[in-house]
Design an enzyme around this catalytic site. Structure first.
Site, PDB file in Angstrom:
ATOM      1  N   GLN A   1       4.086  -0.742   1.047  1.00 30.03           N
ATOM      2  CA  GLN A   1       4.951  -1.908   1.288  1.00 30.03           C
ATOM      3  C   GLN A   1       6.108  -1.577   2.233  1.00 30.03           C
ATOM      4  OE1 GLN A   1       4.909  -0.326  -1.671  1.00 30.03           O
ATOM      5  NE2 GLN A   1       7.012   0.215  -2.151  1.00 30.03           N
ATOM      6  N   SER A  15       3.752   0.938 -13.199  1.00 27.79           N
ATOM      7  CA  SER A  15       2.421   0.550 -13.675  1.00 27.79           C
ATOM      8  C   SER A  15       1.384   1.661 -13.467  1.00 27.79           C
ATOM      9  CB  SER A  15       1.953  -0.738 -12.979  1.00 27.79           C
ATOM     10  OG  SER A  15       1.861  -0.548 -11.573  1.00 27.79           O
ATOM     11  N   GLY A  16       1.770   2.756 -12.814  1.00 25.17           N
ATOM     12  CA  GLY A  16       0.860   3.884 -12.652  1.00 25.17           C
ATOM     13  C   GLY A  16       0.160   3.965 -11.311  1.00 25.17           C
ATOM     14  N   ASP A  46       0.713   6.192   0.300  1.00 25.24           N
ATOM     15  CA  ASP A  46       1.519   5.724  -0.828  1.00 25.24           C
ATOM     16  C   ASP A  46       2.653   4.834  -0.319  1.00 25.24           C
ATOM     17  OD1 ASP A  46       2.096   5.526  -3.551  1.00 25.24           O
ATOM     18  OD2 ASP A  46       3.499   7.211  -3.509  1.00 25.24           O
ATOM     19  N   GLU A  47       3.125   3.948  -1.197  1.00 22.16           N
ATOM     20  CA  GLU A  47       4.257   3.055  -0.902  1.00 22.16           C
ATOM     21  C   GLU A  47       4.030   2.270   0.390  1.00 22.16           C
ATOM     22  OE1 GLU A  47       6.308   2.567  -3.175  1.00 22.16           O
ATOM     23  OE2 GLU A  47       6.375   4.379  -4.388  1.00 22.16           O
TER      24      GLU A  47
END
Length: 198
Positions: free
Chosen positions: A94, A12-13, A91-92
């Site tokens: 999760q 999704s960018g 970033d990332e």
């Protein structure tokens, strides 16, 4: 100081938007920039935040624990120009745990007048809230939920589904392993999996 979150399905960018923001602030002399990503994400390049179309931004540190972020900041703090605003990019998100420690680290950064911008998947391949992202959405000042097109029908994406037989929640991969899907296609896809399993 604030916390901003970029979430959405795969492709999704999210990393593209994060990288764009990193590039923009790095061009300005009034910011001190810190960039982090979890060590587990080694799909393209372990030392950069890399988009699916290979746009890269260098990271300061690969982290194994949320306290790695805090410790890096504490070590850098004495050398940060007092006239510069500090921004932390993650970033990332999760993949970073324990969640409660990450939440505390981000709140402590905010207390120290550090802005935080984090990006991550909001749902795993089974359609469930994923890792730290839901908790970070709760404490964020703003949340930007991005969408792409469903790989099956072209509608706006809702989440992603796994194209592999790996049943692990954490399964690092790209377009060979995952497909973004809309809500309707997600339910149809999961029904097919349940029928095959039974």
């Amino acid at each position: 100081m604030k916390t901003s979150l970029i979430v959405g399905s795969m492709f999704s960018g999210k990393s593209t938007l994060l990288n764009k923001q990193i590039r923009e602030v790095r061009r300005l002399d009034c910011f001190h920039v810190m960039v982090f990503k979890p060590f587990i994400d080694d799909r393209y390049d372990s030392k950069t935040i890399t988009t699916h179309d290979q746009v890269k931004e260098k990271t300061n540190l690969l982290i194994k624990h949320p306290l790695d972020i805090w410790n890096f900041y504490q070590e850098a703090k004495p050398n940060i120009n007092k006239n510069k605003k500090t921004i932390c990019f993650i970033d990332e998100c999760q993949f970073i745990s324990p969640v409660d420690t990450l939440v505390k680290v981000i709140r402590d950064l905010n207390k120290n007048k550090v802005d935080v911008v984090a990006a991550g998947l909001d749902m795993d391949k089974f359609g469930n809230p994923f890792g730290a992202t839901p908790s970070l959405m709760a404490i964020a000042d703003e949340v930007n939920k991005l969408k792409t097109k469903c790989g099956n029908c072209g509608e706006d994406s809702y989440t992603q589904v796994s194209l592999s037989e790996n049943k692990e929640i954490i399964d690092i991969g790209g377009s060979e392993s995952y497909m973004p899907v809309c809500k309707n296609c997600y339910f149809e896809f999961m029904e097919k999996i349940e029928r095959v399993a039974n």
